[in-house]
Design a protein around this motif. Sequence first.
Motif, PDB file in Angstrom:
ATOM      1  N   PRO A  33       0.814  -1.214   0.000  1.00 47.51           N
ATOM      2  CA  PRO A  33       0.000   0.000   0.000  1.00 47.51           C
ATOM      3  C   PRO A  33       0.849   1.266   0.000  1.00 47.51           C
ATOM      4  N   GLN A  34       0.251   2.344  -0.432  1.00 47.54           N
ATOM      5  CA  GLN A  34       0.887   3.659  -0.400  1.00 47.54           C
ATOM      6  C   GLN A  34       0.829   4.193   1.031  1.00 47.54           C
ATOM      7  N   VAL A  35       1.968   4.705   1.519  1.00 53.92           N
ATOM      8  CA  VAL A  35       2.031   5.235   2.880  1.00 53.92           C
ATOM      9  C   VAL A  35       2.677   6.609   2.875  1.00 53.92           C
ATOM     10  N   VAL A  36       2.461   7.320   3.967  1.00 51.85           N
ATOM     11  CA  VAL A  36       3.115   8.599   4.197  1.00 51.85           C
ATOM     12  C   VAL A  36       4.471   8.309   4.829  1.00 51.85           C
ATOM     13  N   GLU A  65       6.407  -7.013   8.443  1.00 52.10           N
ATOM     14  CA  GLU A  65       5.322  -7.936   8.115  1.00 52.10           C
ATOM     15  C   GLU A  65       3.991  -7.212   8.166  1.00 52.10           C
ATOM     16  N   ARG A  66       3.117  -7.608   7.305  1.00 57.84           N
ATOM     17  CA  ARG A  66       1.773  -7.054   7.297  1.00 57.84           C
ATOM     18  C   ARG A  66       0.792  -8.202   7.392  1.00 57.84           C
ATOM     19  N   SER A  67      -0.125  -8.082   8.341  1.00 59.49           N
ATOM     20  CA  SER A  67      -1.155  -9.091   8.515  1.00 59.49           C
ATOM     21  C   SER A  67      -2.469  -8.366   8.716  1.00 59.49           C
ATOM     22  N   ASP A  68      -3.418  -8.646   7.861  1.00 64.32           N
ATOM     23  CA  ASP A  68      -4.686  -7.935   7.886  1.00 64.32           C
ATOM     24  C   ASP A  68      -4.394  -6.434   7.856  1.00 64.32           C
ATOM     25  N   GLY A  69      -4.826  -5.690   8.838  1.00 64.63           N
ATOM     26  CA  GLY A  69      -4.607  -4.249   8.851  1.00 64.63           C
ATOM     27  C   GLY A  69      -3.487  -3.808   9.759  1.00 64.63           C
ATOM     28  N   THR A  70      -2.613  -4.735  10.150  1.00 64.65           N
ATOM     29  CA  THR A  70      -1.545  -4.406  11.095  1.00 64.65           C
ATOM     30  C   THR A  70      -0.175  -4.514  10.438  1.00 64.65           C
ATOM     31  N   ARG A 115       2.263   4.872  20.504  1.00 61.04           N
ATOM     32  CA  ARG A 115       0.932   5.086  21.106  1.00 61.04           C
ATOM     33  C   ARG A 115       0.152   6.129  20.320  1.00 61.04           C
ATOM     34  N   LYS A 116       0.837   7.193  19.907  1.00 61.45           N
ATOM     35  CA  LYS A 116       0.165   8.250  19.132  1.00 61.45           C
ATOM     36  C   LYS A 116      -0.297   7.735  17.772  1.00 61.45           C
ATOM     37  N   LEU A 117       0.393   6.727  17.257  1.00 65.22           N
ATOM     38  CA  LEU A 117      -0.009   6.129  15.984  1.00 65.22           C
ATOM     39  C   LEU A 117      -1.002   4.980  16.182  1.00 65.22           C
ATOM     40  N   MET A 137       1.548  -1.391  14.616  1.00 67.39           N
ATOM     41  CA  MET A 137       0.561  -0.318  14.484  1.00 67.39           C
ATOM     42  C   MET A 137      -0.469  -0.696  13.431  1.00 67.39           C
ATOM     43  N   PRO A 138      -1.632  -0.054  13.505  1.00 66.81           N
ATOM     44  CA  PRO A 138      -2.565  -0.244  12.409  1.00 66.81           C
ATOM     45  C   PRO A 138      -1.966   0.402  11.160  1.00 66.81           C
ATOM     46  N   LEU A 139      -2.010  -0.289  10.055  1.00 68.83           N
ATOM     47  CA  LEU A 139      -1.476   0.252   8.817  1.00 68.83           C
ATOM     48  C   LEU A 139      -2.168   1.558   8.459  1.00 68.83           C
TER      49      LEU A 139
END
Length: 145
Positions: A33-36, A65-70, A115-117, A137-139
């Motif tokens: 995915p595209q990220v900031v 690693e990415r799993s589901d939305g994490t 935590r802020k993310l 963190m949540p993606l």
Amino acid sequence: MPLHQFLDAIVDEWRAVHPSVDFDYTTRVGDDPQVVSDPALKQVIANVLDNAAEASPHWVAFRGERSDGTLALIVRDRGPGFSRERLASFGKPYQSSKREPGHGLGLFLAVNVMRKLGGGVSVVNCDGGGAEVTISMPLSAIALS
């Protein structure tokens, strides 16, 4: 930018500063995915990698690693691991095994940025030695909608 490019750029910068460290890097980010390009997250990752290299100057591993939305970013070293006291006080300021003033803020800041993310940081000692720090963190915290 694509997630793998964000991680690759952090790794390239870190490797340039630590050329003598045997560095094992892998990613499994799925459809990329595209990220900031979040500077605070970049600093968190660099701090955790720096800590690992101080504990284990000859080898550090970094896995994305990415799993589901994490998104999970895992840093592993072959150092002495964390003492019981350090594990119990993880995330508190000035909890460093180094005896010099000003140390012990890297993991404290990492915990607070995560935590802020909407994420967190966890630490464990590995069987056979070394330590593993997982930044998760949540993606959605860094993904472009």
